[in-house]
Design a protein around this motif. Structure first.
Motif, PDB file in Angstrom:
ATOM      1  N   GLY A  29       0.705  -1.294   0.078  1.00  8.47           N
ATOM      2  CA  GLY A  29      -0.211  -0.039  -0.028  1.00  8.47           C
ATOM      3  C   GLY A  29       1.118   1.227  -0.069  1.00  8.47           C
ATOM      4  N   PHE A  30       0.144   2.309   0.357  1.00  2.00           N
ATOM      5  CA  PHE A  30       0.861   3.771   0.116  1.00  2.00           C
ATOM      6  C   PHE A  30       0.853   4.520   1.687  1.00  2.00           C
ATOM      7  CE2 PHE A  30      -1.247   2.866  -3.860  1.00  2.00           C
ATOM      8  CZ  PHE A  30      -0.254   3.162  -4.660  1.00  2.00           C
ATOM      9  N   GLU A  31       0.668   3.538   2.648  1.00  2.00           N
ATOM     10  CA  GLU A  31       0.706   4.103   4.115  1.00  2.00           C
ATOM     11  C   GLU A  31       1.477   3.140   4.893  1.00  2.00           C
ATOM     12  OE1 GLU A  31      -2.576   5.038   5.943  1.00  2.00           O
ATOM     13  OE2 GLU A  31      -3.394   3.428   5.727  1.00  2.00           O
ATOM     14  N   ALA A  32       2.352   3.325   5.881  1.00  2.00           N
ATOM     15  CA  ALA A  32       2.990   2.458   6.873  1.00  2.00           C
ATOM     16  C   ALA A  32       1.646   1.529   7.530  1.00  2.00           C
ATOM     17  CB  ALA A  32       3.697   3.182   8.123  1.00  2.00           C
ATOM     18  N   SER A  33       1.828   0.372   7.601  1.00  2.00           N
ATOM     19  CA  SER A  33       0.811  -0.604   8.072  1.00  2.00           C
ATOM     20  C   SER A  33       1.336  -1.809   9.092  1.00  2.00           C
ATOM     21  CB  SER A  33       0.027  -1.155   6.951  1.00  2.00           C
ATOM     22  OG  SER A  33       0.966  -2.031   6.102  1.00  2.00           O
ATOM     23  N   GLY A  72      -2.103   1.681  10.014  1.00  2.00           N
ATOM     24  CA  GLY A  72      -2.638   0.798   8.915  1.00  2.00           C
ATOM     25  C   GLY A  72      -2.636  -0.440   8.868  1.00  2.00           C
ATOM     26  N   GLN A  73      -3.651  -1.421   8.424  1.00  2.00           N
ATOM     27  CA  GLN A  73      -4.025  -2.773   8.632  1.00  2.00           C
ATOM     28  C   GLN A  73      -2.999  -3.672   7.573  1.00  2.00           C
ATOM     29  OE1 GLN A  73      -5.841  -4.443  11.112  1.00  2.00           O
ATOM     30  NE2 GLN A  73      -5.453  -2.523  11.727  1.00  2.00           N
ATOM     31  N   GLY A  74      -2.745  -2.967   6.338  1.00  2.00           N
ATOM     32  CA  GLY A  74      -1.912  -3.775   5.459  1.00  2.00           C
ATOM     33  C   GLY A  74      -2.738  -4.727   4.637  1.00  2.00           C
ATOM     34  N   SER A  75      -2.000  -5.367   3.654  1.00  2.00           N
ATOM     35  CA  SER A  75      -2.668  -6.372   2.804  1.00  2.00           C
ATOM     36  C   SER A  75      -2.220  -7.663   3.145  1.00  2.00           C
ATOM     37  CB  SER A  75      -2.499  -5.954   1.446  1.00  2.00           C
ATOM     38  OG  SER A  75      -2.863  -4.776   1.021  1.00  2.00           O
ATOM     39  N   ALA A  89       5.257  -7.541  19.704  1.00  2.00           N
ATOM     40  CA  ALA A  89       6.453  -6.846  19.115  1.00  2.00           C
ATOM     41  C   ALA A  89       5.515  -6.145  17.945  1.00  2.00           C
ATOM     42  CB  ALA A  89       7.397  -7.959  18.342  1.00  2.00           C
ATOM     43  N   VAL A  90       4.617  -6.617  17.255  1.00  2.00           N
ATOM     44  CA  VAL A  90       3.947  -5.811  16.284  1.00  2.00           C
ATOM     45  C   VAL A  90       3.216  -4.737  16.929  1.00  2.00           C
ATOM     46  CG1 VAL A  90       2.206  -5.946  14.471  1.00  2.00           C
ATOM     47  CG2 VAL A  90       3.681  -7.943  14.773  1.00  2.00           C
TER      48      VAL A  90
END
Length: 231
Positions: A29-33, A72-75, A89-90
């Motif tokens: 994506g286009f943002e940190a996730s 962000g959740q990410g893919s 850790a996450v």
């Protein structure tokens, strides 16, 4: 579909991750996730500086964790060949949150009805000036740009072309990794990464007033922006 990386703590794994991040600011994506946090946590130590793209990404995610965190959740991402990554850790909270809590605790000790001393006035003025300077600094963001630089023909010396491009030095401009990409008919183009400080460098101006004028236009026919991502 989830992105998969293998053994990213090895030189081979880091090289593949470095190539993957050549034209990307984030894992997905286009943002940190959360995907960035998973890969960041899987790295056992900061990557060597020779892996330019991974180092840029790693330092950026580390800075986000210190300043504001990542929401962000990410893919989806899978990291194979590394130690299991825990939720702790996450979901590690940014340092800024801890500092904010400490500041709130300090506020509990303040006498709201007491008379303000000269020392307290001076300290308040210094804090206000520091916050103002910090805010101004944050407004000056950075961007990661992938540029296509095209030669005149197949006889153009691509080594000299790249040297000419990298000879451009402007405050706020940093040249990164590059590679030659075949276009056709024996012609290759230069694909090069650059990082800019948005308030100091305009990519359009860089192309129009630096890269496509004398003496660089002896080698460069044209330039195109392939990717432009805020950091």
């Amino acid at each position: 579909m989830a992105v998969t990386f293998h053994d990213i703590n090895s030189a081979v794994g880091l090289k593949k991750l470095d190539d993957y991040l050549l034209a990307r600011s984030y894992i997905t994506g286009f943002e940190a996730s959360k995907d960035d946090l998973i890969v960041h946590a899987a790295l056992s130590k900061p990557p060597p500086s020779e892996f330019v793209n991974v180092s840029r990404w790693y330092n950026h995610i580390t800075a986000l964790l210190r300043i504001s965190g990542v929401s962000g959740q990410g893919s989806g991402v899978i990291v194979e060949g590394s130690a299991p990554i825990t939720e702790e850790a996450v979901a590690k909270p940014p340092v800024a949150d801890t500092k904010a809590s400490a500041a709130e605790d300090d506020d509990d000790d303040v006498d709201l009805f007491g008379e303000e001393t000269e020392e307290e006035k001076k300290a308040a003025e210094e804090r206000a000036a520091s916050i103002k300077a910090s805010t101004k600094k944050k407004e000056s963001g950075k961007s990661s740009v992938l540029l296509d630089v095209k030669p005149w023909d197949d006889e153009t010396d691509m080594k000299k072309l790249e040297e000419a491009v990298r000879s451009v030095h402007i405050e706020g401009l940093h040249w990164g990794a590059s590679k030659l990409v075949a276009v056709g008919y024996g012609i290759k183009k230069l694909q090069i990464m650059l990082t800019i400080v948005d308030d100091l460098v305009s990519v359009d101006t860089l192309i129009e007033e630096q890269l496509t004028v004398e003496p660089i236009n002896e080698y460069v026919q044209s330039c195109d922006i392939v990717a432009f991502n805020k950091i």
